[in-house]
Design a protein around this motif. Structure first.
Motif, PDB file in Angstrom:
ATOM      1  N   ARG A 181      25.128  39.217  44.398  1.00  0.00           N
ATOM      2  CA  ARG A 181      26.513  39.660  44.203  1.00  0.00           C
ATOM      3  C   ARG A 181      26.985  39.451  42.756  1.00  0.00           C
ATOM      4  O   ARG A 181      27.643  40.321  42.177  1.00  0.00           O
ATOM      5  CB  ARG A 181      27.442  38.926  45.179  1.00  0.00           C
ATOM      6  N   GLU A 182      26.671  38.309  42.205  1.00  0.00           N
ATOM      7  CA  GLU A 182      27.116  38.017  40.841  1.00  0.00           C
ATOM      8  C   GLU A 182      26.478  38.986  39.847  1.00  0.00           C
ATOM      9  O   GLU A 182      27.148  39.524  38.947  1.00  0.00           O
ATOM     10  CB  GLU A 182      26.768  36.575  40.469  1.00  0.00           C
ATOM     11  N   TRP A 212      28.001  42.559  40.117  1.00  0.00           N
ATOM     12  CA  TRP A 212      29.273  42.706  39.403  1.00  0.00           C
ATOM     13  C   TRP A 212      29.047  42.751  37.890  1.00  0.00           C
ATOM     14  O   TRP A 212      29.697  43.525  37.180  1.00  0.00           O
ATOM     15  CB  TRP A 212      30.224  41.574  39.754  1.00  0.00           C
ATOM     16  N   ASP A 264      32.107  41.267  44.975  1.00  0.00           N
ATOM     17  CA  ASP A 264      32.859  40.078  44.548  1.00  0.00           C
ATOM     18  C   ASP A 264      34.354  40.382  44.647  1.00  0.00           C
ATOM     19  O   ASP A 264      34.965  40.901  43.712  1.00  0.00           O
ATOM     20  CB  ASP A 264      32.485  39.707  43.106  1.00  0.00           C
ATOM     21  N   LYS A 310      37.325  39.489  42.065  1.00  0.00           N
ATOM     22  CA  LYS A 310      37.605  40.240  40.839  1.00  0.00           C
ATOM     23  C   LYS A 310      38.793  41.189  41.009  1.00  0.00           C
ATOM     24  O   LYS A 310      39.309  41.716  40.029  1.00  0.00           O
ATOM     25  CB  LYS A 310      36.370  41.052  40.430  1.00  0.00           C
TER      26      LYS A 310
END
Length: 219
Positions: free
Chosen positions: A34-35, A38, A93, A96
């Protein structure tokens, strides 16, 4: 209920393969980081925002209604691409969403983009060589769908002209009359010093008896 979706995934990773002897099958689990996902998407969002802001600014300072319309159309397309990419990103995410709250609100409530729903450009239309107005009618209909309002007479508030010219390029040799039709369309400011759009199309040769020869053969 069957559901089908199509999406290009980013930052896809997978585990080491696991072999199950009884079934003689390897198993691998794929997942999205996921990080990292993004991190891949955010630079594209920033780039789209920069382009969007530039076209909004160009529209605000445009010296002609058509240019304003043109820049707003591009800004709208960029805003839709940006929004789609943003909502894809927050799937990975959701934290954000808060950081881009002002941007999403700005685009959603943009007065400039809202203008497109009622944007109408008066248009002075001139035509030459289209004796039955067949091509002219089709061209005018296409411009109407884009938000233009055609006029046959030049009025004070009209700043845009559409010129439609049909040239037969007629050539007569002996008994045969040949034409090489050519269509030209120009959209410009009213004094024709700046062309916004142009289109030229040459058609195939068409031949027939000349009018004088046709009359002779008809006797």
């Amino acid at each position: 209920v069957d559901s089908v979706s199509d999406m290009t995934l980013t930052a896809v990773e997978y585990t080491l393969p696991y072999y199950k002897r009884k079934k003689k099958t390897y198993y691998v689990v794929a997942y999205i980081n996921r990080e990292l996902a993004w991190q891949n998407i955010e630079p594209k969002i920033i780039q789209l925002r920069t382009k969007y802001d530039s076209f909004i600014e160009l529209a605000k300072n445009a010296e002609h209604p058509f240019l304003e319309y043109k820049y707003l159309i591009k800004a709208k397309a960029l805003s839709e691409e940006l929004m789609s990419l943003f909502y894809t990103g927050v799937l990975f995410d959701s934290s954000k969403k808060k950081a881009y709250k002002d941007l999403i609100s700005e685009i959603s409530q943009s007065q400039e983009l809202e203008m497109l729903n009622s944007f109408r450009i008066p248009l002075y239309v001139t035509t030459n060589g289209d004796y039955e107005n067949l091509i002219t009618a089709k061209v005018i209909e296409a411009f109407k769908e884009l938000g233009f309002i055609p006029h046959e007479e030049l009025k004070g508030n009209i700043r845009t002209i559409l010129k439609i010219e049909i040239n037969s390029n007629e050539k007569i040799s002996d008994e045969i009359c040949s034409v090489y039709p050519e269509t030209s369309i120009y959209l410009s400011n009213i004094d024709e010093t700046k062309v916004f759009y142009s289109y030229q199309k040459s058609w195939g040769k068409t031949s027939n008896f000349s009018l004088a020869q046709a009359k002779k053969k008809n006797k």
